[in-house]
Design a protein around this motif. Structure first.
Motif, PDB file in Angstrom:
ATOM      1  N   THR A 142       0.814  -1.225   0.000  1.00 37.23           N
ATOM      2  CA  THR A 142       0.000   0.000   0.000  1.00 37.23           C
ATOM      3  C   THR A 142       0.848   1.276   0.000  1.00 37.23           C
ATOM      4  N   SER A 143       2.172   1.144   0.121  1.00 41.34           N
ATOM      5  CA  SER A 143       3.010   2.346  -0.013  1.00 41.34           C
ATOM      6  C   SER A 143       2.965   2.862  -1.456  1.00 41.34           C
ATOM      7  N   LYS A 144       2.546   1.992  -2.394  1.00 42.99           N
ATOM      8  CA  LYS A 144       2.434   2.384  -3.809  1.00 42.99           C
ATOM      9  C   LYS A 144       0.992   2.699  -4.209  1.00 42.99           C
ATOM     10  N   MET A 145       0.086   2.727  -3.227  1.00 44.37           N
ATOM     11  CA  MET A 145      -1.342   2.926  -3.498  1.00 44.37           C
ATOM     12  C   MET A 145      -1.603   4.313  -4.088  1.00 44.37           C
ATOM     13  N   THR A 146      -2.417   4.340  -5.147  1.00 42.69           N
ATOM     14  CA  THR A 146      -2.825   5.628  -5.720  1.00 42.69           C
ATOM     15  C   THR A 146      -4.319   5.887  -5.528  1.00 42.69           C
ATOM     16  N   VAL A 147      -5.090   4.823  -5.235  1.00 43.43           N
ATOM     17  CA  VAL A 147      -6.530   5.013  -5.052  1.00 43.43           C
ATOM     18  C   VAL A 147      -7.064   3.985  -4.051  1.00 43.43           C
ATOM     19  N   ASN A 148      -7.995   4.441  -3.204  1.00 44.36           N
ATOM     20  CA  ASN A 148      -8.714   3.572  -2.278  1.00 44.36           C
ATOM     21  C   ASN A 148     -10.153   3.524  -2.776  1.00 44.36           C
ATOM     22  N   ASP A 149     -10.462   2.513  -3.582  1.00 49.91           N
ATOM     23  CA  ASP A 149     -11.781   2.415  -4.207  1.00 49.91           C
ATOM     24  C   ASP A 149     -12.881   2.200  -3.174  1.00 49.91           C
ATOM     25  N   LEU A 150     -12.579   1.464  -2.126  1.00 46.60           N
ATOM     26  CA  LEU A 150     -13.566   1.232  -1.079  1.00 46.60           C
ATOM     27  C   LEU A 150     -13.921   2.536  -0.376  1.00 46.60           C
ATOM     28  N   GLU A 151     -12.909   3.303  -0.027  1.00 51.47           N
ATOM     29  CA  GLU A 151     -13.151   4.598   0.625  1.00 51.47           C
ATOM     30  C   GLU A 151     -13.971   5.514  -0.281  1.00 51.47           C
ATOM     31  N   ARG A 152     -13.607   5.546  -1.573  1.00 52.17           N
ATOM     32  CA  ARG A 152     -14.324   6.395  -2.521  1.00 52.17           C
ATOM     33  C   ARG A 152     -15.793   6.003  -2.596  1.00 52.17           C
ATOM     34  N   ALA A 153     -16.069   4.697  -2.680  1.00 48.09           N
ATOM     35  CA  ALA A 153     -17.453   4.222  -2.771  1.00 48.09           C
ATOM     36  C   ALA A 153     -18.246   4.610  -1.524  1.00 48.09           C
ATOM     37  N   LEU A 154     -17.645   4.446  -0.357  1.00 47.57           N
ATOM     38  CA  LEU A 154     -18.328   4.803   0.890  1.00 47.57           C
ATOM     39  C   LEU A 154     -18.566   6.306   0.964  1.00 47.57           C
ATOM     40  N   ARG A 155     -17.558   7.087   0.608  1.00 52.52           N
ATOM     41  CA  ARG A 155     -17.676   8.553   0.651  1.00 52.52           C
ATOM     42  C   ARG A 155     -18.786   9.035  -0.283  1.00 52.52           C
ATOM     43  N   GLU A 156     -18.806   8.511  -1.494  1.00 51.98           N
ATOM     44  CA  GLU A 156     -19.831   8.929  -2.460  1.00 51.98           C
ATOM     45  C   GLU A 156     -21.222   8.556  -1.968  1.00 51.98           C
ATOM     46  N   HIS A 157     -21.378   7.322  -1.507  1.00 49.81           N
ATOM     47  CA  HIS A 157     -22.694   6.866  -1.048  1.00 49.81           C
ATOM     48  C   HIS A 157     -23.192   7.681   0.143  1.00 49.81           C
ATOM     49  N   LEU A 158     -22.309   7.919   1.103  1.00 45.79           N
ATOM     50  CA  LEU A 158     -22.719   8.667   2.298  1.00 45.79           C
ATOM     51  C   LEU A 158     -23.016  10.129   1.991  1.00 45.79           C
ATOM     52  N   ALA A 159     -22.474  10.624   0.879  1.00 46.07           N
ATOM     53  CA  ALA A 159     -22.772  11.995   0.441  1.00 46.07           C
ATOM     54  C   ALA A 159     -24.055  12.054  -0.393  1.00 46.07           C
ATOM     55  N   GLY A 160     -24.710  10.894  -0.541  1.00 48.00           N
ATOM     56  CA  GLY A 160     -25.954  10.852  -1.304  1.00 48.00           C
ATOM     57  C   GLY A 160     -25.767  10.778  -2.803  1.00 48.00           C
TER      58      GLY A 160
END
Length: 193
Positions: A142-160
């Motif tokens: 994860t030191s090479k991680m450029t995107v957290n798809d799980l976090e993005r999905a949760l953030r978008e959903h919780l923002a409606g």
């Protein structure tokens, strides 16, 4: 019918023992506004490489009603480290902020269509699937991680908002199916995108 649950499908019930000594069903998480069910294990380098990012994501969204449930369906006959005593020891050591369930029969993994470890399924309040696939783009390191798809999905959903990329291929080791070669996958299993 697809091997893996499709977007809009309902979460399927289960009755599985957890490392905390209790047995859980889907209904035990009814209070969660969002439920993340993910197939994981004790030994896979993609799991162990990304567990701390998964921990941070679980902690980040816990106050917003998101609950995480890990399920280990791997055959202990393929990897002895995936047995229940090793699960208990791992949770005692790591103190992850999720319930850790044992799917010894592998029936739950089959029902959900788990492809790899880790493989994440995100369900909304009505328990419809809104995201499935990987957590991050480089789970082994994860030191090479450029995107957290799980976090993005949760953030978008919780923002409606609708989840912008509801399906991503999970990245990791395949589920270790009992009685099969360590790299075997069901013939009907295929990439999500």
């Amino acid at each position: 019918m697809a091997f893996t649950l499709q977007i809009g499908d309902k979460a399927l019930d289960f009755k599985l023992p957890a490392t905390d000594g209790r047995t859980y069903r889907l209904a035990d998480f009814a209070d969660a506004g969002v439920l993340v069910i993910f197939f994981t294990c004790n030994h896979c380098p993609y799991v162990t490489g990304s567990d701390e990012v998964t921990r941070r994501t679980a902690e980040q969204f816990g106050s917003q009603g998101v609950r995480f449930v890990g399920i280990n369906s791997n055959s202990k006959n393929t990897y002895a480290d995936d047995d229940f005593p090793h699960m208990v020891a791992r949770m005692q050591e790591k103190k992850f902020p999720w319930i850790y369930l044992r799917d010894e029969s592998q029936d739950v993994a089959r029902a959900y269509g788990a492809l790899r470890t880790p493989h994440f399924y995100v369900f909304d309040r009505s328990r419809k699937l809104i995201y499935t696939g990987r957590g991050v783009d480089t789970p082994r390191d994860t030191s090479k991680m450029t995107v957290n798809d799980l976090e993005r999905a949760l953030r978008e959903h919780l923002a409606g908002q609708p989840v912008s990329q509801p399906k991503m291929n999970p990245i990791g080791c395949n589920v270790k199916w009992d009685g099969k070669d360590a790299h075997w996958m069901p013939a009907e299993a295929c990439d999500l995108v």
